[in-house]
Design a protein around this motif. Sequence first.
Motif, PDB file in Angstrom:
ATOM      1  N   GLY A 121       0.782  -1.239   0.000  1.00 53.26           N
ATOM      2  CA  GLY A 121       0.000   0.000   0.000  1.00 53.26           C
ATOM      3  C   GLY A 121       0.811   1.283   0.000  1.00 53.26           C
ATOM      4  N   GLY A 122       2.139   1.170   0.016  1.00 52.13           N
ATOM      5  CA  GLY A 122       2.962   2.367   0.002  1.00 52.13           C
ATOM      6  C   GLY A 122       3.271   2.878   1.397  1.00 52.13           C
ATOM      7  N   PRO A 123       4.086   3.935   1.487  1.00 55.09           N
ATOM      8  CA  PRO A 123       4.518   4.465   2.797  1.00 55.09           C
ATOM      9  C   PRO A 123       3.365   4.852   3.705  1.00 55.09           C
ATOM     10  CG  PRO A 123       5.811   5.415   1.026  1.00 55.09           C
ATOM     11  CD  PRO A 123       4.704   4.651   0.367  1.00 55.09           C
ATOM     12  N   ALA A 124       2.309   5.436   3.144  1.00 56.26           N
ATOM     13  CA  ALA A 124       1.203   5.874   3.987  1.00 56.26           C
ATOM     14  C   ALA A 124       0.552   4.705   4.706  1.00 56.26           C
ATOM     15  CB  ALA A 124       0.165   6.613   3.135  1.00 56.26           C
ATOM     16  N   GLU A 125       0.531   3.524   4.060  1.00 55.37           N
ATOM     17  CA  GLU A 125      -0.100   2.337   4.642  1.00 55.37           C
ATOM     18  C   GLU A 125       0.767   1.710   5.725  1.00 55.37           C
ATOM     19  OE1 GLU A 125      -3.118  -0.386   5.206  1.00 55.37           O
ATOM     20  OE2 GLU A 125      -3.112   1.386   3.904  1.00 55.37           O
ATOM     21  N   GLY A 126       2.094   1.731   5.518  1.00 55.40           N
ATOM     22  CA  GLY A 126       2.970   1.035   6.450  1.00 55.40           C
ATOM     23  C   GLY A 126       3.701   1.917   7.437  1.00 55.40           C
ATOM     24  N   ALA A 127       3.520   3.237   7.355  1.00 55.47           N
ATOM     25  CA  ALA A 127       4.301   4.151   8.192  1.00 55.47           C
ATOM     26  C   ALA A 127       4.043   3.939   9.679  1.00 55.47           C
ATOM     27  CB  ALA A 127       4.010   5.595   7.801  1.00 55.47           C
ATOM     28  N   SER A 128       2.785   3.704  10.044  1.00 56.98           N
ATOM     29  CA  SER A 128       2.458   3.555  11.456  1.00 56.98           C
ATOM     30  C   SER A 128       3.136   2.331  12.051  1.00 56.98           C
ATOM     31  CB  SER A 128       0.943   3.471  11.630  1.00 56.98           C
ATOM     32  OG  SER A 128       0.616   3.311  12.991  1.00 56.98           O
ATOM     33  N   MET A 129       3.078   1.190  11.335  1.00 56.10           N
ATOM     34  CA  MET A 129       3.719  -0.022  11.832  1.00 56.10           C
ATOM     35  C   MET A 129       5.249   0.129  11.859  1.00 56.10           C
ATOM     36  SD  MET A 129       3.329  -2.965  13.132  1.00 56.10           S
ATOM     37  CE  MET A 129       1.629  -3.466  12.794  1.00 56.10           C
ATOM     38  N   PHE A 130       5.798   0.798  10.841  1.00 64.88           N
ATOM     39  CA  PHE A 130       7.238   1.046  10.813  1.00 64.88           C
ATOM     40  C   PHE A 130       7.667   1.855  12.029  1.00 64.88           C
ATOM     41  CE2 PHE A 130      10.671   4.014   9.744  1.00 64.88           C
ATOM     42  CZ  PHE A 130      11.686   3.107   9.450  1.00 64.88           C
ATOM     43  N   ARG A 131       6.894   2.859  12.353  1.00 66.62           N
ATOM     44  CA  ARG A 131       7.226   3.695  13.507  1.00 66.62           C
ATOM     45  C   ARG A 131       7.134   2.885  14.799  1.00 66.62           C
ATOM     46  NH1 ARG A 131       3.720   8.983  14.209  1.00 66.62           N
ATOM     47  NH2 ARG A 131       2.441   7.683  15.570  1.00 66.62           N
ATOM     48  N   THR A 132       6.146   1.965  14.873  1.00 65.75           N
ATOM     49  CA  THR A 132       5.996   1.118  16.046  1.00 65.75           C
ATOM     50  C   THR A 132       7.237   0.249  16.246  1.00 65.75           C
ATOM     51  OG1 THR A 132       3.596   1.054  15.784  1.00 65.75           O
ATOM     52  CG2 THR A 132       4.610  -0.712  17.081  1.00 65.75           C
ATOM     53  N   VAL A 133       7.702  -0.357  15.159  1.00 66.62           N
ATOM     54  CA  VAL A 133       8.889  -1.210  15.245  1.00 66.62           C
ATOM     55  C   VAL A 133      10.099  -0.392  15.672  1.00 66.62           C
ATOM     56  CG1 VAL A 133      10.473  -2.639  13.889  1.00 66.62           C
ATOM     57  CG2 VAL A 133       7.997  -2.848  13.547  1.00 66.62           C
ATOM     58  N   GLU A 134      10.253   0.772  15.108  1.00 66.69           N
ATOM     59  CA  GLU A 134      11.397   1.621  15.435  1.00 66.69           C
ATOM     60  C   GLU A 134      11.374   2.036  16.897  1.00 66.69           C
ATOM     61  OE1 GLU A 134      13.615   4.956  12.916  1.00 66.69           O
ATOM     62  OE2 GLU A 134      11.673   5.655  13.646  1.00 66.69           O
ATOM     63  N   GLU A 135      10.175   2.437  17.378  1.00 64.01           N
ATOM     64  CA  GLU A 135      10.047   2.937  18.750  1.00 64.01           C
ATOM     65  C   GLU A 135      10.248   1.818  19.782  1.00 64.01           C
ATOM     66  OE1 GLU A 135       8.832   6.025  20.161  1.00 64.01           O
ATOM     67  OE2 GLU A 135       9.208   7.053  18.279  1.00 64.01           O
ATOM     68  N   MET A 136       9.685   0.628  19.524  1.00 65.07           N
ATOM     69  CA  MET A 136       9.651  -0.409  20.539  1.00 65.07           C
ATOM     70  C   MET A 136      10.736  -1.479  20.384  1.00 65.07           C
ATOM     71  SD  MET A 136       7.356   0.951  22.196  1.00 65.07           S
ATOM     72  CE  MET A 136       7.607  -0.254  23.476  1.00 65.07           C
ATOM     73  N   CYS A 137      11.090  -1.800  19.126  1.00 66.31           N
ATOM     74  CA  CYS A 137      11.979  -2.933  18.900  1.00 66.31           C
ATOM     75  C   CYS A 137      13.414  -2.530  18.598  1.00 66.31           C
ATOM     76  CB  CYS A 137      11.452  -3.798  17.744  1.00 66.31           C
ATOM     77  SG  CYS A 137       9.737  -4.348  17.984  1.00 66.31           S
ATOM     78  N   ILE A 138      13.598  -1.309  18.144  1.00 65.65           N
ATOM     79  CA  ILE A 138      14.947  -0.844  17.792  1.00 65.65           C
ATOM     80  C   ILE A 138      15.477   0.131  18.844  1.00 65.65           C
ATOM     81  CG2 ILE A 138      16.344   0.289  16.024  1.00 65.65           C
ATOM     82  CD1 ILE A 138      15.154  -2.427  15.171  1.00 65.65           C
ATOM     83  N   LYS A 139      14.622   1.078  19.276  1.00 63.04           N
ATOM     84  CA  LYS A 139      15.065   2.118  20.209  1.00 63.04           C
ATOM     85  C   LYS A 139      14.481   1.944  21.608  1.00 63.04           C
ATOM     86  CE  LYS A 139      15.490   5.593  16.526  1.00 63.04           C
ATOM     87  NZ  LYS A 139      15.036   6.911  16.027  1.00 63.04           N
ATOM     88  N   GLY A 140      13.485   1.065  21.770  1.00 63.33           N
ATOM     89  CA  GLY A 140      12.790   0.919  23.042  1.00 63.33           C
ATOM     90  C   GLY A 140      13.636   0.274  24.126  1.00 63.33           C
ATOM     91  N   LYS A 141      13.099   0.319  25.357  1.00 65.98           N
ATOM     92  CA  LYS A 141      13.837  -0.223  26.503  1.00 65.98           C
ATOM     93  C   LYS A 141      14.043  -1.730  26.386  1.00 65.98           C
ATOM     94  CE  LYS A 141      12.228   3.358  29.705  1.00 65.98           C
ATOM     95  NZ  LYS A 141      11.462   3.622  30.937  1.00 65.98           N
ATOM     96  N   GLY A 142      13.088  -2.414  25.749  1.00 63.73           N
ATOM     97  CA  GLY A 142      13.203  -3.852  25.642  1.00 63.73           C
ATOM     98  C   GLY A 142      14.185  -4.329  24.588  1.00 63.73           C
ATOM     99  N   ALA A 143      14.633  -3.384  23.722  1.00 66.31           N
ATOM    100  CA  ALA A 143      15.532  -3.785  22.627  1.00 66.31           C
ATOM    101  C   ALA A 143      16.835  -4.361  23.161  1.00 66.31           C
ATOM    102  CB  ALA A 143      15.811  -2.587  21.727  1.00 66.31           C
TER     103      ALA A 143
END
Length: 624
Positions: free
Chosen positions: A44-66
């Motif tokens: 669906g393009g960036p608009a469709e996946g941006a929210s999930m991408f941001r979730t992964v970045e916030e929680m799985c890459i930069k988050g405390k649990g990473a």
Amino acid sequence: MKPLPLLLVTSLAVSTVARAGDYRGALAMCQKDARTAVLRIQKGGPAEGASMFRTVEEMCIKGKGAAGMRELPGYEDVLRDYEEAKRLMQAAEDAAAAVSPGGDAQSVTARWEAKPKRCRTTDDWDVAAGLKPQTGGIRRRTPGGIAWGMFFERSWDSRSASTTPFGGGSGPDDYLARLACGYDVEGVDPSFDKDRLWGGQLPDEDPRRLLARALQTGAPDSPRSTLHRVALMFHCYASTGWKVPDHYSTYLYCDEALGKTVPTQGEIEAASEAVFPGRAWEKVNLVYAAQRTLEAKKEVDVAFTQAESQAPRMKAIFRGSADAARREHAEFLTRYAEELRTLEPMTAEALRRGAHEQMPADCVEKLLPLRARLEAELQPKDEAGVQALRTGHSLGFQITEALTACYLARGHLARAKLEAESLMKGSRRVTEEEKVFHARLGAQWQAKRDLPTKEQRVQAIPNWESVEDYPQVPETEIASNDLMEQVRHMEASINTIGDVRGMLAVVVSKRETPEGVWITFKKFTSTYREMECRDTNEIVRLSFVGRSVHPVYRKECKEVGPLRKHTVQAEPVLLSKEEADLVQKGMQLKALVNQNNPADSVLTDLWKQQGAKQPLVIDGIRLH
């Protein structure tokens, strides 16, 4: 019940699992979400996946649990899919930016719909800048972020309003971000409407005024100043509904704020990369907007140049007077360069609101020699000469202003009042902006005298009816006026000795003490009547209220009522030895004295003979 946002749901899930020590469970969720982000962007393009991408970045890459997941087998899958999603997002943005702005309506709309997510809402802009978005409550500006609402469609017409269409608090960087994202740019924004342009007035929060101030105060060669210049050019020439010659004053405001230098495409691209690194969409839009703006600027310049040639009196009043003021200011800066190096930091502190505690401890010792040098140059011989020294001369005004703040900071309140009262007798003409302002205002008033009827003025000066009677006063004058008000409203009671009619301060004796020299005065039996005053039509000075300027008229007064008689004697005054050495028996004087501290005093005026004859000192200045 309203569902929770995806980011919050995932955050709660991942953090709950991580807190329980089950990093394998958190890793499984991150693997699933990272793969989902890639698939959504692919489909669906960036608009469709941006929210999930941001979730992964916030929680799985930069988050405390990473940190707890990084050592587990399978975390490399999260990193791989995250990098792939990031690459797809950037590729989509680059593809949209690679499409040149302009073209038919369909092309413009297609490109606009593919704009990056950060240019869709101010929250997303803030997130892209690394700022934490707000959650819940009343939406307020994120510190360091963009003003809320800056990416709304502008359904506002400045010609019928006096405030910004996006609410209060918008600044130059907010309008720069809006322009970089392409809003209001014909050929980029499909909702562009030629009926929604800025008008000929310049209210306080108008982007043209905000951006011009940013150019005045910012580092001239910085990348951000280059982009502020592009934004100001755009709002002045491509986003203003010009009326020639009615808007001549606003045209000159833009022309003078921008100067003669126009950024090149290479300079704009380099500045965009410095301010918005890696953002191709913004870079392309800014270059395109600048190109369209230059085309519009040529047309506007030609139109107003022709208007100037047809109305030489209009040009003389608004451009000629300003050019002469600038030449005068340039000569002033050259002639007094050494004095200004000492004075300007203290001027800045004097104009700052507050207690002026940053004034140098030796400010008096620095400022009085500057005044002495100027006094030696001007050689004041009468009241007019003293006024020229204190406020009529640009350097003199600055010295008086700085001394006002200096004495306030030191607690010498009587001297602060003397300096402030001198400021009240003059008009601040220190900066180039102030000199231009007063030169134009004076030229307009001269035109009123030369051309007494409205018909004569409109014929010779075709923009006359669009000119403000009382234009906005430079901010430095407002700050100086605030300093005077600070002195006027200080808590200490400062009395004037020798200023009451019939109670003259004629010297009888002097007595030295460790604190100074006490001066005592003659007794008088006086008669008086009440006074009745009225305003005349003669303007004696300008009064500044807020950002408005108003004339102050000379008063005519006369005595009324029966004669009254009583015996009076001025209170003794404690002067410094230096001032007392000027005073002899039989002389008449005036002094300011702090009622709560007799040592806080200053000799303001001194005459050789009773009856204010043969002045020796006026407003604290010895005559030559």
